[in-house]
Write a protein that holds these residues in place. Structure first.
Motif, PDB file in Angstrom:
ATOM      1  N   ASN A 143       1.639   9.622  -6.197  1.00  0.00           N
ATOM      2  CA  ASN A 143       2.152  10.986  -6.223  1.00  0.00           C
ATOM      3  C   ASN A 143       3.147  11.219  -7.354  1.00  0.00           C
ATOM      4  OD1 ASN A 143       0.700  11.732  -3.891  1.00  0.00           O
ATOM      5  ND2 ASN A 143       2.260  10.771  -2.595  1.00  0.00           N
ATOM      6  N   THR A 144       3.938  10.164  -7.685  1.00  0.00           N
ATOM      7  CA  THR A 144       4.956  10.351  -8.713  1.00  0.00           C
ATOM      8  C   THR A 144       5.431   9.021  -9.245  1.00  0.00           C
ATOM      9  OG1 THR A 144       7.156  11.260  -9.182  1.00  0.00           O
ATOM     10  CG2 THR A 144       6.796  10.405  -6.973  1.00  0.00           C
ATOM     11  N   ALA A 145       5.644   8.922 -10.554  1.00  0.00           N
ATOM     12  CA  ALA A 145       6.329   7.765 -11.119  1.00  0.00           C
ATOM     13  C   ALA A 145       7.780   7.802 -10.643  1.00  0.00           C
ATOM     14  CB  ALA A 145       6.258   7.800 -12.639  1.00  0.00           C
ATOM     15  N   ASP A 146       8.368   6.625 -10.399  1.00  0.00           N
ATOM     16  CA  ASP A 146       9.694   6.645  -9.779  1.00  0.00           C
ATOM     17  C   ASP A 146      10.439   5.337 -10.039  1.00  0.00           C
ATOM     18  OD1 ASP A 146      11.726   7.866  -8.356  1.00  0.00           O
ATOM     19  OD2 ASP A 146      10.438   8.391  -6.661  1.00  0.00           O
ATOM     20  N   SER A 147      11.726   5.352  -9.685  1.00  0.00           N
ATOM     21  CA  SER A 147      12.579   4.175  -9.830  1.00  0.00           C
ATOM     22  C   SER A 147      12.557   3.343  -8.552  1.00  0.00           C
ATOM     23  CB  SER A 147      14.016   4.604 -10.126  1.00  0.00           C
ATOM     24  OG  SER A 147      14.561   5.282  -9.008  1.00  0.00           O
ATOM     25  N   ILE A 148      13.017   2.126  -8.650  1.00  0.00           N
ATOM     26  CA  ILE A 148      13.037   1.238  -7.487  1.00  0.00           C
ATOM     27  C   ILE A 148      13.884   1.806  -6.348  1.00  0.00           C
ATOM     28  CG2 ILE A 148      13.878  -1.012  -6.672  1.00  0.00           C
ATOM     29  CD1 ILE A 148      12.784  -2.199  -9.292  1.00  0.00           C
ATOM     30  N   SER A 162       1.907  -7.977 -12.466  1.00  0.00           N
ATOM     31  CA  SER A 162       1.151  -9.160 -12.878  1.00  0.00           C
ATOM     32  C   SER A 162      -0.339  -8.993 -12.624  1.00  0.00           C
ATOM     33  CB  SER A 162       1.679 -10.397 -12.152  1.00  0.00           C
ATOM     34  OG  SER A 162       1.327 -10.383 -10.781  1.00  0.00           O
ATOM     35  N   GLU A 163      -0.691  -8.133 -11.669  1.00  0.00           N
ATOM     36  CA  GLU A 163      -2.092  -7.878 -11.340  1.00  0.00           C
ATOM     37  C   GLU A 163      -2.673  -6.709 -12.135  1.00  0.00           C
ATOM     38  OE1 GLU A 163      -1.501  -9.346  -6.679  1.00  0.00           O
ATOM     39  OE2 GLU A 163      -1.699  -7.217  -7.160  1.00  0.00           O
ATOM     40  N   GLY A 164      -1.871  -6.101 -13.013  1.00  0.00           N
ATOM     41  CA  GLY A 164      -2.335  -4.989 -13.832  1.00  0.00           C
ATOM     42  C   GLY A 164      -2.560  -3.701 -13.082  1.00  0.00           C
ATOM     43  N   ARG A 165      -1.823  -3.505 -11.975  1.00  0.00           N
ATOM     44  CA  ARG A 165      -2.030  -2.319 -11.150  1.00  0.00           C
ATOM     45  C   ARG A 165      -0.940  -1.270 -11.336  1.00  0.00           C
ATOM     46  NH1 ARG A 165      -2.993  -4.738  -5.272  1.00  0.00           N
ATOM     47  NH2 ARG A 165      -3.788  -2.636  -4.841  1.00  0.00           N
ATOM     48  N   VAL A 166       0.191  -1.653 -11.920  1.00  0.00           N
ATOM     49  CA  VAL A 166       1.265  -0.719 -12.230  1.00  0.00           C
ATOM     50  C   VAL A 166       1.802  -1.034 -13.617  1.00  0.00           C
ATOM     51  CG1 VAL A 166       1.927  -0.447  -9.792  1.00  0.00           C
ATOM     52  CG2 VAL A 166       3.106  -2.132 -11.233  1.00  0.00           C
ATOM     53  N   ALA A 167       2.595  -0.112 -14.148  1.00  0.00           N
ATOM     54  CA  ALA A 167       3.251  -0.306 -15.436  1.00  0.00           C
ATOM     55  C   ALA A 167       4.698   0.139 -15.308  1.00  0.00           C
ATOM     56  CB  ALA A 167       2.552   0.496 -16.533  1.00  0.00           C
ATOM     57  N   ARG A 168       5.541  -0.359 -16.195  1.00  0.00           N
ATOM     58  CA  ARG A 168       6.965  -0.041 -16.176  1.00  0.00           C
ATOM     59  C   ARG A 168       7.374   0.607 -17.481  1.00  0.00           C
ATOM     60  NH1 ARG A 168      11.895  -4.396 -15.144  1.00  0.00           N
ATOM     61  NH2 ARG A 168      13.626  -2.876 -15.254  1.00  0.00           N
ATOM     62  N   ASP A 169       8.054   1.741 -17.386  1.00  0.00           N
ATOM     63  CA  ASP A 169       8.638   2.431 -18.540  1.00  0.00           C
ATOM     64  C   ASP A 169      10.134   2.518 -18.322  1.00  0.00           C
ATOM     65  OD1 ASP A 169       6.021   2.966 -19.632  1.00  0.00           O
ATOM     66  OD2 ASP A 169       5.832   4.578 -18.169  1.00  0.00           O
ATOM     67  N   GLY A 170      10.880   1.539 -18.847  1.00  0.00           N
ATOM     68  CA  GLY A 170      12.318   1.505 -18.594  1.00  0.00           C
ATOM     69  C   GLY A 170      12.581   1.229 -17.127  1.00  0.00           C
ATOM     70  N   GLU A 171      13.287   2.134 -16.456  1.00  0.00           N
ATOM     71  CA  GLU A 171      13.578   1.980 -15.022  1.00  0.00           C
ATOM     72  C   GLU A 171      12.557   2.688 -14.140  1.00  0.00           C
ATOM     73  OE1 GLU A 171      16.054  -0.031 -13.939  1.00  0.00           O
ATOM     74  OE2 GLU A 171      16.199  -0.483 -16.091  1.00  0.00           O
ATOM     75  N   THR A 172      11.530   3.256 -14.761  1.00  0.00           N
ATOM     76  CA  THR A 172      10.525   4.023 -14.028  1.00  0.00           C
ATOM     77  C   THR A 172       9.231   3.228 -13.935  1.00  0.00           C
ATOM     78  OG1 THR A 172      11.478   6.111 -14.782  1.00  0.00           O
ATOM     79  CG2 THR A 172       9.208   6.169 -13.972  1.00  0.00           C
ATOM     80  N   TRP A 173       8.640   3.245 -12.762  1.00  0.00           N
ATOM     81  CA  TRP A 173       7.365   2.575 -12.520  1.00  0.00           C
ATOM     82  C   TRP A 173       6.287   3.602 -12.261  1.00  0.00           C
ATOM     83  CZ3 TRP A 173       6.857  -2.842 -12.446  1.00  0.00           C
ATOM     84  CH2 TRP A 173       8.078  -3.546 -12.568  1.00  0.00           C
ATOM     85  N   ALA A 227       0.833  -1.206   0.000  1.00  0.00           N
ATOM     86  CA  ALA A 227       0.000   0.000   0.000  1.00  0.00           C
ATOM     87  C   ALA A 227       0.868   1.257   0.000  1.00  0.00           C
ATOM     88  CB  ALA A 227      -0.935  -0.011   1.206  1.00  0.00           C
ATOM     89  N   GLU A 228       1.987   1.224   0.733  1.00  0.00           N
ATOM     90  CA  GLU A 228       2.891   2.370   0.764  1.00  0.00           C
ATOM     91  C   GLU A 228       3.546   2.591  -0.594  1.00  0.00           C
ATOM     92  OE1 GLU A 228       4.162   2.033   5.508  1.00  0.00           O
ATOM     93  OE2 GLU A 228       5.477   1.259   3.940  1.00  0.00           O
ATOM     94  N   ILE A 229       3.878   1.519  -1.286  1.00  0.00           N
ATOM     95  CA  ILE A 229       4.459   1.645  -2.627  1.00  0.00           C
ATOM     96  C   ILE A 229       3.441   2.264  -3.570  1.00  0.00           C
ATOM     97  CG2 ILE A 229       5.248   0.300  -4.621  1.00  0.00           C
ATOM     98  CD1 ILE A 229       6.519  -1.650  -2.558  1.00  0.00           C
ATOM     99  N   LEU A 230       2.204   1.784  -3.514  1.00  0.00           N
ATOM    100  CA  LEU A 230       1.162   2.345  -4.369  1.00  0.00           C
ATOM    101  C   LEU A 230       0.897   3.807  -4.037  1.00  0.00           C
ATOM    102  CD1 LEU A 230      -1.329  -0.658  -4.432  1.00  0.00           C
ATOM    103  CD2 LEU A 230      -0.040   0.250  -6.386  1.00  0.00           C
TER     104      LEU A 230
END
Length: 272
Positions: free
Chosen positions: A221-226, A258-269, A213-216
């Motif tokens: 607020n912002t797309a970000d890297s790991i 895998s659950e379709g709740r986030v997407a990845r653009d290169g190193e950014t989620w 939940a904290e990650i989501l």
């Protein structure tokens, strides 16, 4: 929520449950607590060794040999990480005991004597395939409610889940599976026994869901890297622990992907 214990005497057997003795390897560290637990388990077939420990610990090796007795049955491995499995080939060479591992044990350089499937019974122990921390992770359950939980459930800390070998979806699924069981005590791969394990595992799972939940919330607020997500969510200053936190974040993100709740653009989620 975690448990501690005094540093154990090395290369010495200590009873931890009826018919079970523990020897703690001399490999303490930030990921291993006081060291890896090796268990000598009395069964109707003879003494069984669960996780002989790391290959470099000669005292551990000699302690296992010295406490096997005249009637030994075999070696069981919870998973392929070297601190648990490393000593197994040398122990087999010295004793002739067969080594049994998961059917998905990933080390092609090693030839086991037997492979284990979920639900199989061996030496009176029921095999539970519990992937998550590692793809091949196994727990072993005795009929009397003693569960050898390996690194899937540890008492001193939560387990790292590091992709691609680690899988957070599988890890959480298998925590739920253990919650539904009626085991009365866990003997983990590191740290002391866990009594009354169900509420403990419930807290572990709830903690994972809180992190998710904290990650989501961060991604809202912002797309970000790991690394940036981990720094925000875990706030670890020790570089080694911070790197482990990044691996956990990566595992959560792969689950959410895998659950379709986030997407990845290169190193950014980013959140969907």
């Amino acid at each position: 929520m975690f448990f501690s214990e005094p540093e154990p005497v090395r290369a010495q057997c200590a009873p931890v449950a009826a018919g079970v003795r523990r020897i703690v390897a001399n490999n303490p560290g930030k990921m291993t607590y006081h060291g890896t637990n090796s268990y000598l388990v009395e069964t109707a077939d003879g003494v069984v060794v669960i996780d002989p420990g790391p290959v470099e610990d000669r005292a551990q090796f000699e302690a296992i040999l010295g406490n096997l007795g005249s009637r030994a049955a075999g070696i069981l491995v919870t998973h392929h990480h070297s601190d648990h499995f490393g000593m197994a080939p040398a122990l087999r060479e010295r004793t002739g005991l067969p080594i049994h591992v998961s059917s998905v044990f990933p080390d092609d350089a090693f030839e086991p004597d037997g492979v284990l499937e979920d639900g199989q019974v061996i030496f009176g122990l029921t095999v539970l395939h519990t992937p998550g921390h590692a793809c091949d992770h196994l727990c072993f359950a005795r009929p009397d409610g003693v569960l050898f939980s390996g690194d899937h459930v540890m008492s001193w800390n939560s387990s790292i889940v590091s992709p691609p070998d680690g899988n957070m979806h599988d890890y959480c699924t298998q925590l739920s599976r253990l919650i539904d069981r009626a085991d009365r005590v866990y003997l983990p791969g590191h740290g002391p026994a866990i009594t009354d394990p169900r509420p403990y595992v419930e807290r572990l799972l709830a903690n994972r869901m809180r992190r998710e939940a904290e990650i989501l919330a961060h991604l809202t607020n912002t797309a970000d890297s790991i690394p940036q997500i981990a720094a925000s969510v875990y706030r670890k200053t020790d570089p080694h622990i911070a790197k482990a936190a990044e691996r956990n974040v990566a595992a959560h993100l792969e689950k959410l992907l895998s659950e379709g709740r986030v997407a990845r653009d290169g190193e950014t989620w980013r959140i969907l």
